[in-house]
Design a protein around this motif. Structure first.
Motif, PDB file in Angstrom:
ATOM      1  N   PRO A 109       0.821  -1.219   0.000  1.00 51.50           N
ATOM      2  CA  PRO A 109       0.000   0.000   0.000  1.00 51.50           C
ATOM      3  C   PRO A 109       0.851   1.265   0.000  1.00 51.50           C
ATOM      4  O   PRO A 109       1.941   1.307   0.585  1.00 51.50           O
ATOM      5  N   GLN A 110       0.329   2.285  -0.662  1.00 53.05           N
ATOM      6  CA  GLN A 110       0.978   3.589  -0.706  1.00 53.05           C
ATOM      7  C   GLN A 110       0.058   4.643  -0.075  1.00 53.05           C
ATOM      8  O   GLN A 110      -1.157   4.465  -0.023  1.00 53.05           O
ATOM      9  N   GLU A 111       0.657   5.697   0.386  1.00 48.22           N
ATOM     10  CA  GLU A 111      -0.115   6.771   1.011  1.00 48.22           C
ATOM     11  C   GLU A 111      -1.072   7.399   0.005  1.00 48.22           C
ATOM     12  O   GLU A 111      -0.727   7.603  -1.154  1.00 48.22           O
ATOM     13  N   ARG A 112      -2.266   7.733   0.478  1.00 45.38           N
ATOM     14  CA  ARG A 112      -3.309   8.319  -0.384  1.00 45.38           C
ATOM     15  C   ARG A 112      -3.230   9.842  -0.303  1.00 45.38           C
ATOM     16  O   ARG A 112      -4.029  10.483   0.374  1.00 45.38           O
ATOM     17  N   ASP A 113      -2.253  10.411  -1.002  1.00 46.27           N
ATOM     18  CA  ASP A 113      -2.068  11.856  -0.932  1.00 46.27           C
ATOM     19  C   ASP A 113      -1.963  12.510  -2.305  1.00 46.27           C
ATOM     20  O   ASP A 113      -1.514  13.637  -2.433  1.00 46.27           O
ATOM     21  N   GLY A 114      -2.384  11.800  -3.354  1.00 47.43           N
ATOM     22  CA  GLY A 114      -2.281  12.342  -4.704  1.00 47.43           C
ATOM     23  C   GLY A 114      -0.951  12.066  -5.373  1.00 47.43           C
ATOM     24  O   GLY A 114      -0.783  12.323  -6.563  1.00 47.43           O
ATOM     25  N   ASN A 115       0.026  11.542  -4.606  1.00 49.89           N
ATOM     26  CA  ASN A 115       1.348  11.219  -5.157  1.00 49.89           C
ATOM     27  C   ASN A 115       1.522   9.723  -5.393  1.00 49.89           C
ATOM     28  O   ASN A 115       2.643   9.265  -5.616  1.00 49.89           O
ATOM     29  N   CYS A 116       0.432   8.954  -5.311  1.00 51.49           N
ATOM     30  CA  CYS A 116       0.540   7.500  -5.223  1.00 51.49           C
ATOM     31  C   CYS A 116       1.283   6.871  -6.405  1.00 51.49           C
ATOM     32  O   CYS A 116       2.072   5.946  -6.218  1.00 51.49           O
ATOM     33  N   PHE A 117       1.042   7.339  -7.636  1.00 52.40           N
ATOM     34  CA  PHE A 117       1.728   6.750  -8.783  1.00 52.40           C
ATOM     35  C   PHE A 117       3.236   6.963  -8.678  1.00 52.40           C
ATOM     36  O   PHE A 117       4.030   6.041  -8.921  1.00 52.40           O
ATOM     37  N   PHE A 118       3.646   8.152  -8.289  1.00 47.71           N
ATOM     38  CA  PHE A 118       5.069   8.460  -8.174  1.00 47.71           C
ATOM     39  C   PHE A 118       5.675   7.787  -6.948  1.00 47.71           C
ATOM     40  O   PHE A 118       6.863   7.455  -6.945  1.00 47.71           O
ATOM     41  N   ARG A 119       4.885   7.574  -5.910  1.00 51.43           N
ATOM     42  CA  ARG A 119       5.349   6.779  -4.767  1.00 51.43           C
ATOM     43  C   ARG A 119       5.639   5.350  -5.204  1.00 51.43           C
ATOM     44  O   ARG A 119       6.610   4.730  -4.760  1.00 51.43           O
ATOM     45  N   CYS A 120       4.788   4.814  -6.072  1.00 49.35           N
ATOM     46  CA  CYS A 120       5.011   3.453  -6.571  1.00 49.35           C
ATOM     47  C   CYS A 120       6.312   3.377  -7.368  1.00 49.35           C
ATOM     48  O   CYS A 120       7.081   2.418  -7.224  1.00 49.35           O
ATOM     49  N   HIS A 224      -4.674  -0.506  -9.413  1.00 49.52           N
ATOM     50  CA  HIS A 224      -5.448   0.737  -9.528  1.00 49.52           C
ATOM     51  C   HIS A 224      -6.741   0.518  -8.733  1.00 49.52           C
ATOM     52  O   HIS A 224      -7.782   0.187  -9.279  1.00 49.52           O
ATOM     53  N   ARG A 225      -6.643   0.695  -7.433  1.00 48.99           N
ATOM     54  CA  ARG A 225      -7.724   0.329  -6.512  1.00 48.99           C
ATOM     55  C   ARG A 225      -8.905   1.299  -6.633  1.00 48.99           C
ATOM     56  O   ARG A 225      -8.755   2.503  -6.465  1.00 48.99           O
ATOM     57  N   ASP A 226     -10.068   0.731  -6.923  1.00 49.26           N
ATOM     58  CA  ASP A 226     -11.293   1.522  -7.066  1.00 49.26           C
ATOM     59  C   ASP A 226     -11.148   2.631  -8.102  1.00 49.26           C
ATOM     60  O   ASP A 226     -11.867   3.624  -8.078  1.00 49.26           O
ATOM     61  N   ARG A 227     -10.174   2.474  -9.008  1.00 55.85           N
ATOM     62  CA  ARG A 227      -9.942   3.398 -10.122  1.00 55.85           C
ATOM     63  C   ARG A 227      -9.529   4.799  -9.678  1.00 55.85           C
ATOM     64  O   ARG A 227      -9.615   5.746 -10.472  1.00 55.85           O
ATOM     65  N   VAL A 228      -9.095   4.948  -8.431  1.00 57.51           N
ATOM     66  CA  VAL A 228      -8.693   6.273  -7.948  1.00 57.51           C
ATOM     67  C   VAL A 228      -7.351   6.266  -7.224  1.00 57.51           C
ATOM     68  O   VAL A 228      -6.843   7.328  -6.865  1.00 57.51           O
ATOM     69  N   HIS A 229      -6.751   5.103  -6.993  1.00 56.69           N
ATOM     70  CA  HIS A 229      -5.539   5.068  -6.172  1.00 56.69           C
ATOM     71  C   HIS A 229      -4.631   3.928  -6.629  1.00 56.69           C
ATOM     72  O   HIS A 229      -5.100   2.832  -6.932  1.00 56.69           O
ATOM     73  N   PHE A 230      -3.311   4.209  -6.673  1.00 56.34           N
ATOM     74  CA  PHE A 230      -2.332   3.212  -7.080  1.00 56.34           C
ATOM     75  C   PHE A 230      -1.585   2.656  -5.876  1.00 56.34           C
ATOM     76  O   PHE A 230      -1.092   3.409  -5.035  1.00 56.34           O
ATOM     77  N   ASP A 231      -1.511   1.329  -5.805  1.00 52.26           N
ATOM     78  CA  ASP A 231      -0.634   0.628  -4.876  1.00 52.26           C
ATOM     79  C   ASP A 231       0.357  -0.187  -5.700  1.00 52.26           C
ATOM     80  O   ASP A 231       0.064  -0.586  -6.837  1.00 52.26           O
ATOM     81  N   LEU A 232       1.514  -0.454  -5.114  1.00 50.14           N
ATOM     82  CA  LEU A 232       2.545  -1.230  -5.799  1.00 50.14           C
ATOM     83  C   LEU A 232       2.316  -2.720  -5.585  1.00 50.14           C
ATOM     84  O   LEU A 232       1.951  -3.142  -4.497  1.00 50.14           O
ATOM     85  N   ILE A 233       2.508  -3.513  -6.627  1.00 45.90           N
ATOM     86  CA  ILE A 233       2.462  -4.974  -6.524  1.00 45.90           C
ATOM     87  C   ILE A 233       3.894  -5.481  -6.624  1.00 45.90           C
ATOM     88  O   ILE A 233       4.592  -5.241  -7.606  1.00 45.90           O
ATOM     89  N   GLN A 234       4.342  -6.202  -5.585  1.00 50.34           N
ATOM     90  CA  GLN A 234       5.723  -6.660  -5.518  1.00 50.34           C
ATOM     91  C   GLN A 234       5.797  -8.187  -5.524  1.00 50.34           C
ATOM     92  O   GLN A 234       4.869  -8.859  -5.097  1.00 50.34           O
ATOM     93  N   GLU A 235       6.937  -8.679  -5.990  1.00 48.57           N
ATOM     94  CA  GLU A 235       7.210 -10.106  -5.935  1.00 48.57           C
ATOM     95  C   GLU A 235       7.669 -10.469  -4.521  1.00 48.57           C
ATOM     96  O   GLU A 235       8.493  -9.775  -3.937  1.00 48.57           O
ATOM     97  N   GLU A 236       7.142 -11.550  -3.985  1.00 48.24           N
ATOM     98  CA  GLU A 236       7.528 -12.003  -2.655  1.00 48.24           C
ATOM     99  C   GLU A 236       8.266 -13.327  -2.799  1.00 48.24           C
ATOM    100  O   GLU A 236       7.751 -14.283  -3.373  1.00 48.24           O
ATOM    101  N   TRP A 237       9.478 -13.393  -2.251  1.00 48.18           N
ATOM    102  CA  TRP A 237      10.319 -14.574  -2.412  1.00 48.18           C
ATOM    103  C   TRP A 237      10.390 -15.358  -1.129  1.00 48.18           C
ATOM    104  O   TRP A 237      10.221 -14.843  -0.060  1.00 48.18           O
TER     105      TRP A 237
END
Length: 237
Positions: A109-120, A224-237
């Protein structure tokens, strides 16, 4: 055939309900720029380790926080929890289809502050999301250069000059233009799992111009959660 599904987020004075995925006409021109080289790496980014530096080479604001969905709302929280199992299932199907060797894919999850895509972007390349302002400037300035070079980049809904000035401001949602610019700048395939708000989740892909999405490219995976917010999807090893 190049597949490029693009996303458009609301402007700051529009309600989030209007956010949706859609296609826009693309102005095709002759110019083209190369992806970022290692010599152009910004000095002020704190890279987590050499792996992220190699990945990178290859390849507060005025926003009203009330515009973001209120995730403390009980109804929205319940709706998100109800979608968690299907999302995990979709990630597992994706992992198997693409033959990924990781044990699983997890949502960071990324912070919901309008910077989410760049946070990712920051989290993906440097291992931490707080370099998002550096990545915002990198991507938006690169986008501007694409327009100057008459590259076939998506056109914004307002003038290019206004759009670039607007997007340089923190807490401003990324649009399809920035998503495409990031894909071209870092030579990435960007796979986005988008949906919610009553619509099923499905995968969409953005690739650099003339790139085959089935070819071997570094991949950035986003939710792209609920079409308004980006979270990063990472590989887990």
């Amino acid at each position: 055939m190049r597949i490029c599904n693009r996303f458009s987020n609301s402007r700051r004075n529009q309600p989030t309900a209007s956010c949706s995925m859609h296609r826009k006409p693309v102005k095709t021109n002759a110019g083209q720029r190369k992806s970022l080289s290692d010599s152009e790496l910004p000095e002020d980014v704190e890279f987590y380790d050499e792996l992220f530096r190699r990945d990178f080479a290859l390849g507060q604001g005025s926003r009203n926080m009330a515009e973001e969905p209120d995730m403390s709302s009980l109804s929205l929280r319940a709706a998100e929890q109800s979608m968690e199992f299907p999302l995990i299932e979709l990630l597992e199907i994706y992992r198997r289809q693409h033959g990924l060797e990781c044990q699983s894919l997890k949502i960071r999850p990324q912070e919901r502050d309008g910077n989410c895509f760049f946070r990712c972007l920051s989290d993906h390349f440097t291992g931490r999301p707080d370099n998002h302002l550096v990545f915002r400037k990198l991507v938006v300035e690169y986008l501007k250069s694409l327009y100057i070079d008459r590259h076939p980049v998506p056109l914004p809904e307002i003038s290019v000059e206004e759009h670039v000035e607007y997007m340089l401001q923190p807490n401003t949602w990324a649009t399809e233009c920035e998503i495409y610019a990031a894909a071209h700048m870092f030579n990435l395939r960007i796979d986005i799992l988008t949906g919610g708000r009553g619509s099923p989740y499905m995968w969409a892909t953005t690739v650099p111009i003339d790139a085959d999405p089935s070819s071997v490219l570094k991949c950035l995976r986003l939710l792209h959660r609920d079409r308004v917010h980006f979270d990063l999807i990472q590989e887990e090893w």
